[in-house]
Design a protein around this motif. Structure first.
Motif, PDB file in Angstrom:
ATOM      1  N   ALA A 205      40.862  43.262  36.294  1.00  0.00           N
ATOM      2  CA  ALA A 205      41.245  43.284  37.714  1.00  0.00           C
ATOM      3  C   ALA A 205      40.688  42.090  38.472  1.00  0.00           C
ATOM      4  CB  ALA A 205      40.763  44.583  38.364  1.00  0.00           C
ATOM      5  N   ILE A 206      39.510  41.624  38.073  1.00  0.00           N
ATOM      6  CA  ILE A 206      38.840  40.617  38.902  1.00  0.00           C
ATOM      7  C   ILE A 206      39.210  39.191  38.490  1.00  0.00           C
ATOM      8  CG2 ILE A 206      36.670  40.208  37.672  1.00  0.00           C
ATOM      9  CD1 ILE A 206      35.250  40.649  40.321  1.00  0.00           C
TER      10      ILE A 206
ATOM     11  N   ILE B   6      36.285  39.034  48.751  1.00  0.00           N
ATOM     12  CA  ILE B   6      37.661  39.160  48.269  1.00  0.00           C
ATOM     13  C   ILE B   6      37.735  40.023  47.014  1.00  0.00           C
ATOM     14  CG2 ILE B   6      38.582  37.066  49.334  1.00  0.00           C
ATOM     15  CD1 ILE B   6      38.187  35.694  46.610  1.00  0.00           C
ATOM     16  N   MET B   7      36.645  40.730  46.701  1.00  0.00           N
ATOM     17  CA  MET B   7      36.719  41.671  45.578  1.00  0.00           C
ATOM     18  C   MET B   7      37.336  42.991  46.046  1.00  0.00           C
ATOM     19  SD  MET B   7      33.035  41.076  43.775  1.00  0.00           S
ATOM     20  CE  MET B   7      33.085  42.502  42.701  1.00  0.00           C
ATOM     21  N   SER B   8      38.008  43.658  45.128  1.00  0.00           N
ATOM     22  CA  SER B   8      38.596  44.955  45.453  1.00  0.00           C
ATOM     23  C   SER B   8      37.500  45.982  45.706  1.00  0.00           C
ATOM     24  CB  SER B   8      39.463  45.425  44.288  1.00  0.00           C
ATOM     25  OG  SER B   8      39.856  46.754  44.498  1.00  0.00           O
TER      26      SER B   8
ATOM     27  N   VAL C 143      41.614  37.249  40.713  1.00  0.00           N
ATOM     28  CA  VAL C 143      40.994  36.939  42.005  1.00  0.00           C
ATOM     29  C   VAL C 143      40.055  35.752  41.857  1.00  0.00           C
ATOM     30  CG1 VAL C 143      39.612  37.862  43.889  1.00  0.00           C
ATOM     31  CG2 VAL C 143      41.178  39.356  42.671  1.00  0.00           C
ATOM     32  N   ILE C 144      39.289  35.744  40.759  1.00  0.00           N
ATOM     33  CA  ILE C 144      38.383  34.617  40.520  1.00  0.00           C
ATOM     34  C   ILE C 144      39.180  33.322  40.375  1.00  0.00           C
ATOM     35  CG2 ILE C 144      36.751  33.602  38.865  1.00  0.00           C
ATOM     36  CD1 ILE C 144      35.663  36.365  38.346  1.00  0.00           C
TER      37      ILE C 144
ATOM     38  N   PHE D 183      32.199  35.264  47.811  1.00  0.00           N
ATOM     39  CA  PHE D 183      33.082  35.869  46.815  1.00  0.00           C
ATOM     40  C   PHE D 183      33.250  37.400  46.937  1.00  0.00           C
ATOM     41  CE2 PHE D 183      34.087  37.619  42.613  1.00  0.00           C
ATOM     42  CZ  PHE D 183      35.384  37.149  42.541  1.00  0.00           C
TER      43      PHE D 183
ATOM     44  N   VAL E 261      36.541  47.792  42.604  1.00  0.00           N
ATOM     45  CA  VAL E 261      35.611  47.091  41.713  1.00  0.00           C
ATOM     46  C   VAL E 261      34.198  47.150  42.286  1.00  0.00           C
ATOM     47  CG1 VAL E 261      35.090  44.884  40.624  1.00  0.00           C
ATOM     48  CG2 VAL E 261      37.462  45.573  40.927  1.00  0.00           C
TER      49      VAL E 261
ATOM     50  N   TYR F 151      40.467  32.232  43.719  1.00  0.00           N
ATOM     51  CA  TYR F 151      39.352  31.753  44.534  1.00  0.00           C
ATOM     52  C   TYR F 151      38.916  30.368  44.070  1.00  0.00           C
ATOM     53  CZ  TYR F 151      34.951  31.951  47.146  1.00  0.00           C
ATOM     54  OH  TYR F 151      33.914  31.695  48.013  1.00  0.00           O
TER      55      TYR F 151
END
Lengths: 297, 280
Positions: free
Chosen positions: B254-255, A115-117, B258-259, A112, A120, B262
């Protein structure tokens, strides 16, 4: 219907030319123009561009900060390669060879952060290193090593090593998967044969797994090196901005500072040329060093 | 084969580092979610524990006072435009390189692929002035174009390898039925490549949504800030404003997409990224 040659070429042009024009304008032209810029002194205003020949390059060789930025980049390259490869290799072997039932869970979790910015990741780790709130210092105090606590990112000596951990943390997943793919391709009979010959698990790892996933290891190392040299400045910019006192500036963050903060666009482009040259040399050198006869059993 | 005691021990032993790394990955993310529900006083008093009450104030403050709302919108626009433009540019080229015999197809492919390894930071200085000339500096459209072009080589690479797996016979029979090559590209090849298109688009989407540095260079006014820039701004101001809770809340905002991506497309994302790395 049989196409005529003319129709074929029109279709081909339709497919290729618009894309290639865009690619030329927004990728190729800026790259070559960057080389060209490096021979000018320019603060951005259109009428002050002055051809200075190789002046920017001699400035580059006499700039005290440049050797530091190069050293910082390669420090990150080496520590990241070692950190990521050891952990990723361990995890990849553990998850494929050791019949762990919850292996898919680990695989999903470990990937995981990939794919985090970077923003962040960087801000999260700034908190982890925070001198008063951070996990690291409070953890050290809890286990009685309170005197080791320090403002990690504000300490000239420790700021750069502190950037390694977030990079490794964020990088493991992809390389774990690459190596797992390599291990999955090794046939069971190879291990079977090794076991019959009396090889224990360690010997199997050293003499079967490692040589047979060498191509994946090589690609992983090259990939870490390229992405670090071409992109380490992003996490630097987010977490320290190159400070304290230039202690974490890498080539890319120094380019950003010179070009977009101090408006030395010509000199910034010269640093860009240096990044290009160094990363090409490094990749070629690595490919030479990592070559190894292909092993087949 | 019977397992020995030593083997069972080593199976348990091997889990310890795996569990530790799981904690190292999950705890900071989990803690970020907790922090977003804490008041500032709580963050200082009890930075690593649970909040006493879950309150949404930080999210409201982030959304209204710190313009996270408009930067979410900006990020969405840029991400969407970038992803679509990238496909429009990549699909015809990938098809032509893979399926049409022409001189120089290998050279062209190599040119695109080598662009994946070149440090683009050198190009960003001239690009800055180029966008300025086109009136695309400090513009979301300009940023979307730059994003699309930055992922173009990777997208072409993924799509060519995907198109090569489609059987040629379908295109051939469509051509015999009188379909034009444009029709074949649009009505046969594109639908058949949908799986590859989806994979690469998800990856581009995540990339654009997360991107920070090009946005930092090519956007200037606060009204155009993408989410990454807005968060970076809140973070750099936080030492004066002490808006830590707000910062956490905006990180969570922001996340979350994406989560979600995913969670839905985990297989596609991991497969796409490993294949991209294998060649790149």
């Amino acid at each position: 219907m049989v196409q005529t040659k003319k129709q074929k070429y029109i279709f081909l042009a339709f497919c290729l030319i618009p894309t290639f024009i865009m690619f030329s304008i927004f990728t190729l032209y800026p790259l070559f123009n960057g080389l060209y810029f490096s021979f000018f002194e320019w603060s951005g205003a259109s009428n002050t561009r002055e051809f200075v020949g190789l002046d920017n390059y001699s400035k580059l060789f006499n700039d005290d900060i440049i050797p530091k930025t190069i050293w910082h980049d390669y420090f990150l390259v080496v520590t990241k390669v070692i950190g990521i490869m050891i952990i990723a290799l361990f995890v990849a072997v553990a998850l494929t060879q050791l019949k762990i039932t919850e292996a898919p869970f680990y695989r999903i979790v470990f990937f995981f952060p990939n794919i985090m910015s970077v923003v962040v990741i960087g801000i999260l780790w700034m908190f982890i290193y925070n001198p008063s709130l951070g996990l690291v210092n409070s953890g050290l105090e809890k286990i009685g090593l309170g005197e080791w606590a320090r403002p990690w990112l504000g300490d000239e000596k420790w700021a750069l090593p502190s950037l390694v951990l977030p990079s490794v943390w964020a990088g493991i997943g992809l390389f774990m998967l690459l190596l797992m793919g390599g291990i999955a391709n090794i046939s069971k009979s190879t291990y079977e044969a090794a076991r019959i010959d009396g090889a224990n698990e360690w010997q199997q790892f050293w003499h079967v797994t490692l040589p047979l996933i060498w191509p994946q290891i090589k690609i992983s190392i090259l990939y870490i090196v390229i992405t670090t040299l071409n992109g380490s400045f992003i996490i630097v910019q987010v977490m320290t901005g190159g400070g304290p006192n230039n202690a974490t500036h890498v080539m890319g963050s120094y380019l950003y500072q010179q070009a977009f903060k101090q408006y030395n666009f010509g000199y910034g482009a010269t640093i860009g040329v240096m990044i290009l040259v160094l990363s090409l040399i490094t990749v070629l050198l690595l490919q030479f060093l990592l070559r190894r006869e292909k092993v087949e059993y | 084969m019977k397992r020995t005691v030593g083997e069972i021990m080593s199976r348990t032993g091997i889990r310890i580092p795996l569990i530790l790394w799981t904690l190292a990955v999950l705890y900071p993310i989990f803690w970020m979610f907790l922090g977003s529900f804490k008041s500032n006083a709580e963050i200082y008093a009890n930075p690593w524990g649970f909040p006493e009450t879950f309150n949404y104030q930080n999210f409201i403050t982030a959304w209204t006072e710190y313009n996270i709302g408009s930067s979410v919108f900006n990020s969405l626009i840029v991400t969407l435009m970038g992803a679509v433009l990238c496909l429009v540019l990549a699909i015809p080229t990938a098809y032509a390189i893979e399926r049409i015999n022409f001189k120089g197809s290998n050279v062209l492919f190599t040119v695109y692929i080598s662009a994946m390894m070149i440090p683009m930071v050198l190009a960003w200085i001239p690009l800055f002035f180029l966008l300025n000339q086109f009136n695309l500096l400090d513009s979301l459209v300009g940023l979307a174009v730059v994003y699309a072009l930055s992922q173009l080589p990777f997208t072409i690479f993924v799509l060519t390898s995907f198109i090569s797996t489609i059987p040629k016979s379908l295109e051939e029979s469509a051509a015999i039925d009188g379909m034009s090559p444009y029709g074949i590209l649009w009505k046969i090849v594109t639908p058949l490549s949908m799986s590859g298109i989806i994979t690469v688009t998800i990856m581009n989407t995540i990339q654009f949504w997360n991107e920070y540095f090009m946005a930092l260079i090519f956007l200037q006014s606060e009204g155009n800030y993408t989410l990454a820039l807005a968060i970076d701004y809140i973070s750099s101001e936080a030492q004066y404003t002490n808006a830590w809770g707000t910062l956490f809340a905006s990180l969570v905002i922001a996340i979350i997409p994406v989560i979600i991506l995913y969670a839905i497309f985990q297989r596609r994302i991991t497969k796409g990224m490993t294949e991209g790395a294998l060649k790149g």
